[in-house]
Design a protein around this motif. Structure first.
Motif, mmCIF file in Angstrom:
data_model
loop_
_atom_site.group_PDB
_atom_site.id
_atom_site.type_symbol
_atom_site.label_atom_id
_atom_site.label_comp_id
_atom_site.label_asym_id
_atom_site.label_seq_id
_atom_site.Cartn_x
_atom_site.Cartn_y
_atom_site.Cartn_z
ATOM 1 N N GLY A 222 0.792 -1.231 0.000
ATOM 2 C CA GLY A 222 0.000 0.000 0.000
ATOM 3 C C GLY A 222 0.823 1.279 0.000
ATOM 4 O O GLY A 222 0.268 2.372 0.108
ATOM 5 N N PHE A 223 2.164 1.164 -0.109
ATOM 6 C CA PHE A 223 3.001 2.369 -0.183
ATOM 7 C C PHE A 223 3.220 2.669 -1.665
ATOM 8 O O PHE A 223 3.926 1.927 -2.362
ATOM 9 N N PRO A 224 2.634 3.765 -2.177
ATOM 10 C CA PRO A 224 2.670 3.972 -3.622
ATOM 11 C C PRO A 224 4.072 4.211 -4.184
ATOM 12 O O PRO A 224 4.353 3.815 -5.305
ATOM 13 N N LEU A 225 4.948 4.848 -3.397
ATOM 14 C CA LEU A 225 6.242 5.225 -3.978
ATOM 15 C C LEU A 225 7.392 5.018 -2.987
ATOM 16 O O LEU A 225 7.737 5.927 -2.228
ATOM 17 N N PRO A 226 8.033 3.844 -3.005
ATOM 18 C CA PRO A 226 9.228 3.651 -2.166
ATOM 19 C C PRO A 226 10.379 4.481 -2.726
ATOM 20 O O PRO A 226 10.685 4.384 -3.917
ATOM 21 N N VAL A 227 10.993 5.289 -1.863
ATOM 22 C CA VAL A 227 12.072 6.175 -2.318
ATOM 23 C C VAL A 227 13.400 5.698 -1.707
ATOM 24 O O VAL A 227 13.541 5.685 -0.483
ATOM 25 N N PRO A 228 14.369 5.303 -2.549
ATOM 26 C CA PRO A 228 15.658 4.895 -1.979
ATOM 27 C C PRO A 228 16.386 6.112 -1.421
ATOM 28 O O PRO A 228 16.381 7.176 -2.050
ATOM 29 N N PHE A 229 16.984 5.966 -0.230
ATOM 30 C CA PHE A 229 17.724 7.110 0.319
ATOM 31 C C PHE A 229 19.089 6.726 0.846
ATOM 32 O O PHE A 229 19.873 7.585 1.232
ATOM 33 N N PHE A 230 19.416 5.430 0.848
ATOM 34 C CA PHE A 230 20.652 5.026 1.526
ATOM 35 C C PHE A 230 21.214 3.763 0.898
ATOM 36 O O PHE A 230 20.454 2.843 0.573
ATOM 37 N N GLN A 231 22.533 3.738 0.737
ATOM 38 C CA GLN A 231 23.187 2.465 0.423
ATOM 39 C C GLN A 231 24.596 2.469 0.996
ATOM 40 O O GLN A 231 25.357 3.427 0.826
ATOM 41 N N ALA A 232 24.929 1.428 1.730
ATOM 42 C CA ALA A 232 26.290 1.198 2.211
ATOM 43 C C ALA A 232 26.580 -0.280 1.961
ATOM 44 O O ALA A 232 26.068 -1.142 2.670
ATOM 45 N N PHE A 233 27.341 -0.547 0.926
ATOM 46 C CA PHE A 233 27.555 -1.926 0.497
ATOM 47 C C PHE A 233 26.187 -2.608 0.297
ATOM 48 O O PHE A 233 25.394 -2.121 -0.480
ATOM 49 N N MET A 234 25.901 -3.681 1.063
ATOM 50 C CA MET A 234 24.631 -4.394 0.832
ATOM 51 C C MET A 234 23.467 -3.826 1.640
ATOM 52 O O MET A 234 22.348 -4.322 1.526
ATOM 53 N N ILE A 235 23.734 -2.834 2.465
ATOM 54 C CA ILE A 235 22.628 -2.268 3.253
ATOM 55 C C ILE A 235 21.961 -1.162 2.437
ATOM 56 O O ILE A 235 22.629 -0.214 2.014
ATOM 57 N N ARG A 236 20.675 -1.321 2.232
ATOM 58 C CA ARG A 236 19.936 -0.286 1.480
ATOM 59 C C ARG A 236 18.750 0.191 2.302
ATOM 60 O O ARG A 236 18.157 -0.596 3.045
ATOM 61 N N GLY A 237 18.421 1.464 2.109
ATOM 62 C CA GLY A 237 17.295 2.043 2.850
ATOM 63 C C GLY A 237 16.319 2.736 1.920
ATOM 64 O O GLY A 237 16.710 3.289 0.876
ATOM 65 N N TRP A 238 15.038 2.680 2.316
ATOM 66 C CA TRP A 238 13.965 3.355 1.579
ATOM 67 C C TRP A 238 13.069 4.079 2.568
ATOM 68 O O TRP A 238 12.996 3.716 3.749
ATOM 69 N N HIS A 239 12.352 5.077 2.037
ATOM 70 C CA HIS A 239 11.255 5.654 2.815
ATOM 71 C C HIS A 239 10.046 5.786 1.914
ATOM 72 O O HIS A 239 10.161 5.763 0.676
ATOM 73 N N ALA A 240 8.892 5.892 2.542
ATOM 74 C CA ALA A 240 7.640 6.026 1.780
ATOM 75 C C ALA A 240 6.588 6.576 2.716
ATOM 76 O O ALA A 240 6.739 6.553 3.941
ATOM 77 N N ALA A 241 5.498 7.060 2.123
ATOM 78 C CA ALA A 241 4.373 7.560 2.921
ATOM 79 C C ALA A 241 3.158 6.706 2.645
ATOM 80 O O ALA A 241 2.919 6.278 1.496
ATOM 81 N N ARG A 242 2.381 6.466 3.692
ATOM 82 C CA ARG A 242 1.103 5.782 3.511
ATOM 83 C C ARG A 242 0.143 6.736 2.822
ATOM 84 O O ARG A 242 0.128 7.932 3.119
ATOM 85 N N ARG A 243 -0.658 6.219 1.927
ATOM 86 C CA ARG A 243 -1.656 7.052 1.230
ATOM 87 C C ARG A 243 -2.559 7.753 2.222
ATOM 88 O O ARG A 243 -2.899 7.184 3.251
#
Ligand SMILES: C[S@@+](CC[C@H](N)C(=O)[O-])C[C@H]1O[C@@H](n2cnc3c(N)ncnc32)[C@H](O)[C@@H]1O
Length: 243
Positions: A222-243
């Motif tokens: 239900g999260f329309p748009l996951p936004v990548p914000f972080f990468q350190a080697f294999m660690i990745r991060g995203w943020h998103a907003a609930r509709r």
């Protein structure tokens, strides 16, 4: 069976895999020391997370899923002095260390700590759900229900921030990324023997999925748009907003 029921059942089934096995008393006691080699990475992750969340209400309420020894609460509590927190974790040992750290930092009175999985949190309407370095402990088949459980605990417009080990294990870049990852594991005290088992750990024990799959699961939750914000080697991060 609903996604949530499936999550409850499978999380119980996997409890011995994710908590008793990894996050037992020995790990809980060693966790912060072991992770101290990663401090530049976690500092950067926490710094970016605070920037992402700077416009939330002054008295925002945050749910931290897989809060472990409390690193993200300690960081967010400092950045946002009026926020309050619910932290949930299936490892009683990690939570116990976390409780002590939060008490020492004088932020425990702003926190409620719950022993269990996300479904143990009955409260909903959170301004933000944070789950850092947790999702890869959840098997691929169980992930959609995990993300749905996070989604359902947010208010409309509430934010999800998540970071996980994320890699396409079949991708051409994987062997090189594995070597990079070994250097991180060495900082965390890995032995030649454990480094030799690292690939099998990523493939067979953890639930590592390619970034595109995580994004698709967020969208399905239900999260329309996951936004990548972080990468350190294999660690990745995203943020998103609930509709
Ligand atoms: C690597 S630690 C991360 C702790 C903390 N978030 C941090 O960044 O330091 C992973 C934590 O996730 C918890 N965990 C494992 N499986 C989980 C699940 N299915 N749901 C919620 N937490 C889980 C573990 O008990 C452990 O405390």
């Amino acid at each position: 069976m609903s996604a949530k029921d499936r999550y409850n059942i499978t999380m119980t089934r996997h409890a011995s895999f994710s908590t008793s096995h990894f996050f037992n008393q020995d790990m809980a006691e060693a966790y912060d020391q072991r992770n101290s080699g990663l401090k530049p990475i976690s500092d950067s992750l926490h710094f970016l997370m605070a920037l992402l969340l700077k416009d939330l209400p002054r008295d925002a309420r945050a749910l931290c899923v897989g809060v472990g020894t409390g690193a993200e609460i300690l960081s967010l509590a400092k950045a946002f002095p009026d926020w309050t927190f619910v932290g949930v974790d299936p490892s009683a040992e990690m939570l116990s260390v976390g409780r002590h750290r939060l008490e020492q930092a004088r932020v425990l009175d702003r926190c409620e700590l719950i022993h269990g999985y996300a479904d143990a949190v009955t409260e909903t309407g959170f301004d933000v759900v944070v789950t850092l370095l947790v999702a890869h402990f959840i098997k691929r088949d169980d992930r959609p229900a995990f993300y749905a459980a996070l989604h359902d605990r947010l208010k409309s417009g509430g934010r999800l921030v998540s970071a996980e080990i994320s890699c396409d294990l079949e991708g051409a870049e994987f062997p090189a990324m594995l070597e990079d990852w070994k250097s991180i594991q060495t900082l965390m005290g890995a032995t030649p023997e454990s480094l030799g088992k690292l690939e099998d750990m990523l493939r067979s024990v953890l639930g590592v999925v390619p970034p595109s799959e995580t994004e698709a699961m967020w969208q399905a939750a239900g999260f329309p748009l996951p936004v990548p914000f972080f990468q350190a080697f294999m660690i990745r991060g995203w943020h998103a907003a609930r509709r």
